[in-house]
Design a protein around this motif. Structure first.
Motif, PDB file in Angstrom:
ATOM      1  N   ALA A 137      48.950  31.904  28.190  1.00  0.00           N
ATOM      2  CA  ALA A 137      49.742  32.942  28.865  1.00  0.00           C
ATOM      3  C   ALA A 137      49.255  33.140  30.297  1.00  0.00           C
ATOM      4  O   ALA A 137      50.056  33.310  31.223  1.00  0.00           O
ATOM      5  N   ARG A 138      47.939  33.091  30.516  1.00  0.00           N
ATOM      6  CA  ARG A 138      47.388  33.241  31.872  1.00  0.00           C
ATOM      7  C   ARG A 138      47.873  32.084  32.763  1.00  0.00           C
ATOM      8  O   ARG A 138      48.294  32.289  33.901  1.00  0.00           O
ATOM      9  N   HIS A 139      47.839  30.879  32.233  1.00  0.00           N
ATOM     10  CA  HIS A 139      48.328  29.737  33.021  1.00  0.00           C
ATOM     11  C   HIS A 139      49.818  29.885  33.340  1.00  0.00           C
ATOM     12  O   HIS A 139      50.270  29.559  34.432  1.00  0.00           O
ATOM     13  N   ARG A 140      50.558  30.397  32.354  1.00  0.00           N
ATOM     14  CA  ARG A 140      51.998  30.555  32.558  1.00  0.00           C
ATOM     15  C   ARG A 140      52.261  31.588  33.663  1.00  0.00           C
ATOM     16  O   ARG A 140      53.075  31.368  34.562  1.00  0.00           O
ATOM     17  N   THR A 141      51.536  32.692  33.609  1.00  0.00           N
ATOM     18  CA  THR A 141      51.714  33.764  34.601  1.00  0.00           C
ATOM     19  C   THR A 141      51.378  33.249  36.001  1.00  0.00           C
ATOM     20  O   THR A 141      52.112  33.494  36.971  1.00  0.00           O
ATOM     21  N   ILE A 142      50.266  32.527  36.102  1.00  0.00           N
ATOM     22  CA  ILE A 142      49.836  32.063  37.427  1.00  0.00           C
ATOM     23  C   ILE A 142      50.747  30.945  37.920  1.00  0.00           C
ATOM     24  O   ILE A 142      51.118  30.905  39.097  1.00  0.00           O
ATOM     25  N   GLY A 143      51.175  30.065  37.015  1.00  0.00           N
ATOM     26  CA  GLY A 143      52.104  28.990  37.403  1.00  0.00           C
ATOM     27  C   GLY A 143      53.405  29.563  37.940  1.00  0.00           C
ATOM     28  O   GLY A 143      53.919  29.139  38.984  1.00  0.00           O
ATOM     29  N   ARG A 144      53.926  30.560  37.224  1.00  0.00           N
ATOM     30  CA  ARG A 144      55.194  31.183  37.631  1.00  0.00           C
ATOM     31  C   ARG A 144      55.038  31.843  39.007  1.00  0.00           C
ATOM     32  O   ARG A 144      55.911  31.741  39.865  1.00  0.00           O
ATOM     33  N   ALA A 145      53.908  32.512  39.209  1.00  0.00           N
ATOM     34  CA  ALA A 145      53.679  33.213  40.486  1.00  0.00           C
ATOM     35  C   ALA A 145      53.556  32.204  41.637  1.00  0.00           C
ATOM     36  O   ALA A 145      54.047  32.454  42.740  1.00  0.00           O
ATOM     37  N   PHE A 146      52.913  31.057  41.400  1.00  0.00           N
ATOM     38  CA  PHE A 146      52.834  30.021  42.437  1.00  0.00           C
ATOM     39  C   PHE A 146      54.236  29.541  42.799  1.00  0.00           C
ATOM     40  O   PHE A 146      54.577  29.402  43.975  1.00  0.00           O
ATOM     41  N   ARG A 147      55.040  29.300  41.786  1.00  0.00           N
ATOM     42  CA  ARG A 147      56.394  28.788  42.052  1.00  0.00           C
ATOM     43  C   ARG A 147      57.231  29.823  42.809  1.00  0.00           C
ATOM     44  O   ARG A 147      57.994  29.483  43.719  1.00  0.00           O
ATOM     45  N   ALA A 185      53.851  38.358  48.913  1.00  0.00           N
ATOM     46  CA  ALA A 185      54.599  39.430  48.250  1.00  0.00           C
ATOM     47  C   ALA A 185      55.288  38.896  46.992  1.00  0.00           C
ATOM     48  O   ALA A 185      55.286  39.548  45.939  1.00  0.00           O
ATOM     49  N   ALA A 186      55.848  37.685  47.103  1.00  0.00           N
ATOM     50  CA  ALA A 186      56.531  37.109  45.934  1.00  0.00           C
ATOM     51  C   ALA A 186      55.527  36.824  44.809  1.00  0.00           C
ATOM     52  O   ALA A 186      55.820  37.045  43.637  1.00  0.00           O
ATOM     53  N   ALA A 187      54.341  36.318  45.191  1.00  0.00           N
ATOM     54  CA  ALA A 187      53.316  36.039  44.168  1.00  0.00           C
ATOM     55  C   ALA A 187      52.925  37.339  43.458  1.00  0.00           C
ATOM     56  O   ALA A 187      52.828  37.392  42.235  1.00  0.00           O
ATOM     57  N   GLN A 188      52.704  38.381  44.255  1.00  0.00           N
ATOM     58  CA  GLN A 188      52.297  39.651  43.647  1.00  0.00           C
ATOM     59  C   GLN A 188      53.390  40.253  42.781  1.00  0.00           C
ATOM     60  O   GLN A 188      53.122  40.771  41.695  1.00  0.00           O
ATOM     61  N   ALA A 189      54.620  40.159  43.266  1.00  0.00           N
ATOM     62  CA  ALA A 189      55.742  40.694  42.475  1.00  0.00           C
ATOM     63  C   ALA A 189      55.825  39.954  41.142  1.00  0.00           C
ATOM     64  O   ALA A 189      56.034  40.548  40.088  1.00  0.00           O
ATOM     65  N   SER A 190      55.625  38.628  41.197  1.00  0.00           N
ATOM     66  CA  SER A 190      55.693  37.836  39.968  1.00  0.00           C
ATOM     67  C   SER A 190      54.540  38.207  39.020  1.00  0.00           C
ATOM     68  O   SER A 190      54.746  38.370  37.814  1.00  0.00           O
ATOM     69  N   LEU A 191      53.346  38.378  39.592  1.00  0.00           N
ATOM     70  CA  LEU A 191      52.194  38.757  38.756  1.00  0.00           C
ATOM     71  C   LEU A 191      52.415  40.099  38.079  1.00  0.00           C
ATOM     72  O   LEU A 191      52.020  40.308  36.939  1.00  0.00           O
ATOM     73  N   ASN A 192      53.044  41.010  38.807  1.00  0.00           N
ATOM     74  CA  ASN A 192      53.216  42.373  38.282  1.00  0.00           C
ATOM     75  C   ASN A 192      54.460  42.521  37.416  1.00  0.00           C
ATOM     76  O   ASN A 192      54.674  43.571  36.827  1.00  0.00           O
ATOM     77  N   ALA A 193      55.275  41.456  37.369  1.00  0.00           N
ATOM     78  CA  ALA A 193      56.545  41.575  36.626  1.00  0.00           C
ATOM     79  C   ALA A 193      56.278  41.736  35.132  1.00  0.00           C
ATOM     80  O   ALA A 193      55.354  41.141  34.600  1.00  0.00           O
TER      81      ALA A 193
END
Ligand code: PMP
Length: 388
Positions: free
Chosen positions: A272-282, A380-388
């Motif tokens: 799940a951590r990899h998924r969250t970070i991968g999504r935020a990078f994208r 901002a996009a990375a943070q928004a994704s992390l916090n989603a």
């Protein structure tokens, strides 16, 4: 460590301090009772990380390519038919490798950035009988992920052996080797499993060992032959001294520390951590106006990202600037598009802090290269994704 940069390539990665400490400890005898227990415990840990409670782990000296070689050398006999599912450079490597051992190899090659089309695979398997099939869970040259569950199931349905190259996925992407019916899942130490380069790691199903046991001719690779290693692995699991070739003692100690950390985090949480970070990078890459080699979010890897350079920006200008900003990234690898993209590894010990540092450095580099975007939009996009 003033000159240290953050290493964000798709292997080797940043390693945990406790892992590096184990690597730097005084080297024990490979027959020391403490080491017997360390090796045995690492083998037990591998079964858990792979999701293969009755699989046979092999913990060997070598890089990921040797793990591939070991799988191919043991399963292939001259004249065997093999089907390679290729999503990039590492899939293509299997074609070469299996051919070397005398296999007649067919390749289903996905267009660059696409994943495997399993309907096409099904048609190929119905048209012809194959002894084995290979796939690359995450091809590090494209950042494309293949569905390993479907791969395993298809292999079982057609009564063939399956080899999954998990070099860029094991301990980062979801894996249930036994439940999914995959015969061999292999990796190398320097990626999501979190240990400096030097170990080749495979888990082999009892079914594949049974098939291997019926070989007509000896394995054509002396060092890779499971006949050499099976008694060694069995002895270490029983904590009994044995020897064929000297193990990489300190790397094995480091692996045992890393496996314990991985299992303490828990595979579900880790994936799940990899998924969250991968999504935020994208999300960050898209917000900066860059496209990616992977053509879809659905098959984009969570362990790495392969962004394309924006118009007017060249890798030889951008990557050194990102490095000056404190982060080391990798250039393109696929020969057909090498100069068109770069690669970010985000696996193993990767944190949200590493993500933000990397996106910040990419922004700095892009700005220096004249790419137009609103400053901070990637962060901002990375943070928004992390916090989603
Ligand atoms: N397969 C994949 C998917 C890889 O990413 C790599 C290394 N980048 C390899 C195989 C080969 O591993 P090694 O470089 O350790 O030989």
């Amino acid at each position: 460590m003033k000159d240290r940069t953050l290493l964000m390539i798709p292997g080797p990665i940043e390693f945990e301090p406790a892992v590096l400490q184990a690597l730097g400890a005084p080297t024990m005898s490979h027959l020391d009772p403490v080491f017997l227990d360390t090796f045995g415990s690492a083998l037990e840990g591998m079964r858990k990380v792979w999701g293969a409670p009755s699989g046979q782990p092999f913990l060997l000296v070598g890089s990921g390519t040797f793990a591939m070689d070991c799988a191919g050398a043991n399963l292939v006999e001259p004249g065997d038919r093999a089907l390679v599912l290729s999503t990039g450079v590492f899939g293509d490597r299997f074609e070469d490798l299996l051919t070397r051992y005398g296999a007649a190899v067919d390749v289903i090659r996905a267009p660059i950035g696409e994943t495997v089309d399993f309907e096409e695979v099904e048609r190929a398997l119905e048209a012809r009988e194959y002894k084995l099939m290979t796939a690359t869970h995450v091809d590090t040259s494209t950042g494309v992920r293949v569905d390993p569950q479907r791969f395993g199931k298809m292999g079982r349905n057609h009564d063939m052996f399956t080899i999954l190259d998990g070099v860029c996925s094991v301990a980062g992407e979801e894996l249930q080797q036994e439940e999914w019916g995959i015969d061999i899942v292999l990796t190398a130490s320097q990626k999501a499993i979190g240990v400096p380069p030097g170990l080749a790691l495979l888990v082999v199903s009892q079914r594949a060992l049974g098939g291997w046991g019926k070989r007509r001719i000896p394995v054509a690779n002396y060092y890779a032959d499971w006949n050499q290693w099976l008694p060694i692995m069995a002895s270490y699991e029983k904590r009994i001294p044995s020897y064929f070739g000297t193990p990489a003692v300190n790397l094995v100690c480091a692996l045992n520390v890393s496996l314990a950390q991985i299992l303490e985090e828990g595979m579900d949480r880790r994936v799940a951590r990899h998924r969250t970070i991968g999504r935020a990078f994208r999300a960050a890459i898209a917000a900066l106006g860059l496209s990616q080699v992977s053509t879809s979010e659905d098959h984009a890897a969570n362990t790495m990202t392969a962004p394309r350079y924006p118009n007017g920006v060249r890798g030889k200008d951008l990557l050194p600037r990102i490095r000056q900003a404190g982060v080391t990234l990798a250039g393109g690898l696929h020969p057909k598009i090498r100069s068109e993209y770069f690669r970010i590894g985000h696996m193993g010990a990767v944190t949200a802090g590493d993500l933000l540092t990397t996106v910040g450095a990419i922004e700095t580099g892009l700005r220096a290269c004249g790419h137009q975007f609103e400053p901070g939009v990637g962060l901002a996009a990375a943070q928004a994704s992390l916090n989603a």
